[in-house]
Design an enzyme around this catalytic site. Structure first.
Site, PDB file in Angstrom:
ATOM      1  N   GLU A   1      23.701 -14.759  42.573  1.00  0.00           N
ATOM      2  CA  GLU A   1      22.762 -15.141  41.520  1.00  0.00           C
ATOM      3  C   GLU A   1      22.661 -14.012  40.499  1.00  0.00           C
ATOM      4  OE1 GLU A   1      19.805 -18.279  43.435  1.00  0.00           O
ATOM      5  OE2 GLU A   1      19.065 -16.238  43.673  1.00  0.00           O
TER       6      GLU A   1
ATOM      7  N   CYS B   1      11.559 -21.634  41.731  1.00  0.00           N
ATOM      8  CA  CYS B   1      11.086 -20.500  40.931  1.00  0.00           C
ATOM      9  C   CYS B   1      11.168 -20.771  39.433  1.00  0.00           C
ATOM     10  CB  CYS B   1      11.874 -19.240  41.281  1.00  0.00           C
ATOM     11  SG  CYS B   1      13.658 -19.443  41.197  1.00  0.00           S
TER      12      CYS B   1
END
Lengths: 639, 639
Positions: A321, A405
């Site tokens: 990520e 998120c």
């Protein structure tokens, strides 16, 4: 060395009223749809349920909910972030129903909190004996940070202190276990975030212990021999607790591979990195720390010169990520997490206020209108976690995610976007963003009513009215965006010749009620080329107009995949305001060439495909994937 | 409907002597280096150790070896495949050391085998009570298949029957538990492979039970309501054994989403698919099953028209190690597992012998010289598992892999490659591949000494000598590859005008000792274009010469990433035999354009990059990544 810091501070979003169409629409959507629908999803996916302690025995490590989601260690943070976003929404419009929902969550957290102050629902619900045994992977400090930001926002909006009190008790507990003092664990967070929250709490309460703890976390980070994450891992191994759940345990992943002031290259998980740099920039200002500011500048340059997508997306790789190596910016597989672009906005805002240099505002604006805003659908309840720059048509916005998120990051951003428009200093007022706002702030000792009216980002014609209570001399700083190829400014109809210095034109004069500033920055479509180091973009061009990066999407270019289109280098780009499209988007169009797939039967052949004339229509990138599924390209092959 | 099958059968590799430089070099490398080094690696990485039962208590589910590898459920298969490759090697040159190593492994397997015949070292070593509880994920039949192929090969080479006997006892046990009869479990393999092995065993022993069991497995596969993998999953759930270890549990992944005769689209894990299609084609011939043959043809067309890389790589996605959707052929992230191209060769060979249609031999050849051969390094001890068609320079051959399936697949292929050159029928002899071989086979009742001499794949000039013991009339079929744009044939110096029908020129005459056939197929470099549905390759061209696909690699094109190069459409491609390069590779070169990176400082800018003249040099794809690390491209942008 004493730092020379800018005297400018942002005007908070609660003091800025959004009046322009662009942001009013987004804000309305977030208030009316996004915030309530996010609460609904938190319920549907078991996230609210995960706060209700004790959890039914046996405490399964990864219980599956009916919908197939498993309880995640970071869910407390998502609830905290929703409370933050919802509280920002309440600042715009109070809402008894939303407030009751927040209170119910606070009830759960209050019940869950241990007598000693500890509060992490995942650990308390599943492995209470293991608390604080794995800061590297298990997000306890990260969760606390987001919960704290939620508590601060809720207190600031409603004056209710219960939730903030709970978090202060938890922080007291954290500081009783961790810190620089001997006898305490010298640990720090595996996912940075709490530092930002602690500095906010310091600003709110003035209590230096919060600033000190943030400083400790940043200073302790990356110390070696032994590395804290090794110390705690060895302890886990002794107890038989070590798992292989997280493959990402290299230090770079969490930017703990060396002390932060020595870091020169942007590495690892993109959101962790951006949150950390944000806190570093905050602390550079608070502590007047030249080394910290210099590290921030070095890291900033590294991102900007080798690692940022043209959309201000960050982190090419889904694997970590995050970041890989210089110029590695693949388009279709771009991760470019929405959270990373939101966090880049936070960092850019801090950097901007260290120096008031427009290069930071340019990136802030680029990330806002492109990499961050692309994360939220028009309907306000679908999202992108990854923001690729090319799609074969399979990319689709999702209604929820096992790691939600990004959803609340974009809602808290939009709900507080007014906070990025203006700054004030003792002797000045700075305009960073345009798009229609009004505010009332004290500048140079007088109350000034401020109104900026424009159709930005669709037009570069800006009109500003200033109404100081009494005629007063102060600086007005007008940001001239990096994209502008020439600007003209007038004050009360009189032309003012002024170059932008570091991205800002400064007008110093005695301002009087009714003064009007006009600024015109003609918005022409432009072509952008990528450094040839970006091998994916060789022979390709990106289109931009003002702060908006464009893409070509199948919905506007029917007839097959948009990858078949080529844009001749000399084709004229035409701007068209399309009242029928997303409430008035400006599209770009040009004569183009299209590969003709009609005479193909085989997979490969020795004769080249035929080409035909075509028209190419480009749409602002942030608007893509809001109609039917289809292909999309940002970097268009140039013929 | 009675099938009209070709009467041709392959001449086994043991009966074909490789004499041409190209394959002699590869074979020597595999015999001298690859086979011994693979045994060494099987030892170093704990794979041989995993056969030694009982394993030391406590039986850890995933014990870590010193080198960081964990025991894998498929390791038995890797050992079986190594024995197969090593046995093929022994057919070329007996080797007491290798034979002793195989015997030592057989000792371990013999000791590990249960009294009832069961033999799977992973289950026996770790979870003996769970045997046959998860055919979907845990490879028991797959392992048995590869072990059986190893046992057959070892028996055929050495005449030693012990290992084959062990496997026959294991098969008896499997058939006592699984089968179509009531009272037995109606299960089948989650990773197809054993079907191929069973048909080989049937060919070896003539025992119909092996053919029947293979038929049962293929017929049972994909029956629904209930699906066998659901039945066993429910049983595991009842016992609390179900784990989430494998995310790939959808039926398509293992081609069990519907009965195989109804399947029309190639889906799922590429190697599973290819092994299954191979067995289906085998059974179509054995059972004279028109529906099975028709299914094979439909699936073949689906791969060829929408899903195969130009290198004959298969499976674009690492996610499922397999197929996605039509025309999804990304280059840099291509999975294109070596095993899948090897298995495509198996399938193509079966299809070829159903119909003797050159289109199958074309794909066999393409896969052999490109997608499969690229998996093995020049030094014979480094490998590619994935075979991307573009690299930014980070791709590197590895010395070993946690899943070493590809290593032994490529060694067993090369060690038996002679088996793909020739076929015989009662009245004919067919040449499929060229490259220098000799053989002695009975054709039409007479023994024929056969010699084919050529410098293929570098040259298309072929010379064949036939020495029949007595003058005899029979067909000689010469494959004219699909790449050939014109061929000329002579018999004893006399021109023969003959068109290729279904890819083969047939010469029927009375052949006499000393007869000579010459065939000349001029090899010109050619450009290939991909169907515009392959959006990744729009505006790009691939280079090919004869059966070899080319790439441009940084080692031959210094000065930065090869992605900076563009090939003008009218540039002349020149072939050069390079004695200095990998023992005489033919390179292609052309005038090209190169993007100039020297005047770039920013990541993005509004002015296009400068271009300069350059020379582009292309290398056969199978040879890439054998020098220093660097970028590589197969699909070159066309200017």
């Amino acid at each position: 060395m004493e730092l020379q810091l800018s005297q400018y501070h942002p005007v908070r979003f609660v003091d800025v009223r959004l009046e322009g169409d662009f942001w009013k629409e987004r804000l309305d959507t977030v208030l009316k749809t996004t915030i309530p629908s996010q609460h609904k999803k938190l319920g549907e996916y078991g996230i609210l349920e995960s706060l209700k302690l004790p959890q039914p025995p046996p405490p399964l490590r990864f219980p599956r909910h009916a919908n197939g989601f498993t309880v995640q260690v970071f869910w407390d943070s998502d609830v905290g972030k929703w409370i933050e976003a919802a509280s920002y929404a309440l600042s715009h419009r109070r809402d008894a129903d939303i407030e009751a929902k927040i209170e119910a969550i606070v009830d759960d957290f209050e019940k869950a909190q241990e007598p000693d102050g500890y509060l992490n629902c995942w650990y308390l619900g599943h492995e209470p004996e293991k608390r604080f045994s794995n800061l590297r992977d298990n997000h306890e400090f990260y969760n606390a940070g987001h919960m704290l930001e939620g508590a601060i926002a809720y207190f600031e909006t409603t004056g209710r202190r219960r939730w903030l009190g709970i978090m202060e008790r938890y922080l007291d507990h954290i500081r009783s276990v961790f810190g620089p003092e001997s006898g305490k664990k010298h640990g720090y967070d595996g996912h940075q975030e709490i530092e930002i929250a602690l500095i906010k709490l310091y600003h709110l309460t003035g209590e230096k212990k919060h600033l000190d703890f943030a400083t400790y976390l940043i200073n302790e980070r990356g110390k070696q021999s032994p590395h804290y994450f090794d110390i705690e891992r060895e302890e886990r191994e002794k107890k038989g607790w070590e798992t292989q759940r997280y493959a990402q345990s290299n230090y770079e992943y969490s930017q703990s591979h060396m002390p932060v002031r020595q870091q020169t290259k942007v590495v690892g998980h993109a959101v962790r990195a951006m949150y950390m740099y944000t806190a570093m920039a905050d602390l550079a200002a608070e502590l007047n720390d030249a080394a910290l500011k210099a590290a921030c500048e070095t890291l900033w340059n590294d991102v900007m010169i080798t690692k940022m997508y043209v959309t201000a997306g960050l982190g090419p790789s889904a694997h970590n990520e995050g970041f890989t190596f210089d110029y590695d910016l693949p388009n279709q597989t771009a991760y470019a997490e929405t959270c990373a672009s939101v966090a880049l906005i936070f960092w850019a805002q801090r950097m901007l206020h260290l120096d008031l240099d427009g290069k930071y505002a340019d990136v802030l604006e680029l990330a806002l209108y492109n990499g961050a805003l692309s994360g939220l659908s028009r309907d306000g309840e679908h999202y992108f976690y990854a923001n690729p720059l090319e799609s074969n048509g399979s990319a689709e916005r999702w209604a929820w995610h096992t790691c939600p998120c990004c959803t609340m990051n974009v809602s808290r951003l939009v709900a507080s976007v007014g906070g990025y428009f203006l700054s004030t200093a003792p002797d000045g007022l700075a305009f960073h963003l345009y798009g229609g706002i009004s505010a009332k702030r004290e500048v140079a000792g007088t109350l000034v009513e401020i109104r900026e009216a424009s159709n930005y980002p669709w037009s570069g014609e800006i009109k500003i009215n200033l109404d100081p209570a009494t005629p007063t001399r102060f600086d007005v700083k007008l940001r001239v965006p990096g994209w502008s190829k020439g600007h003209s400014i007038g004050v009360n109809g009189q032309a003012v010749t002024a170059d932008a210095i570091n991205g800002y034109v400064t007008i110093n004069r005695i301002w009087t009620k009714g003064d009007t500033i006009t600024m015109d920055m003609p918005m022409q479509p432009e072509r952008l080329y990528a450094n040839p180091g970006v091998i994916m973009d060789v022979g390709r061009v990106a289109l931009k107009r003002g702060p908006l990066v464009y893409c070509i999407e199948e919905a506007d270019n029917p007839g097959g995949a948009v990858q078949r289109l080529k844009l001749p280098r000399d084709a004229v780009l035409k701007s068209t305001t399309r009242a029928d499209l997303f409430g008035g988007a400006v599209t770009l169009s040009a004569s183009a060439k299209a590969i003709d797939p009609s005479d193909w039967h085989d997979l490969y052949r020795t004769s080249p495909p035929a080409e035909s004339d075509a028209t190419l229509t480009a749409l602002p990138y942030y608007l893509w994937a809001n109609r039917s599924r289809g292909s999309m390209v940002v970097w268009i092959p140039e013929a």
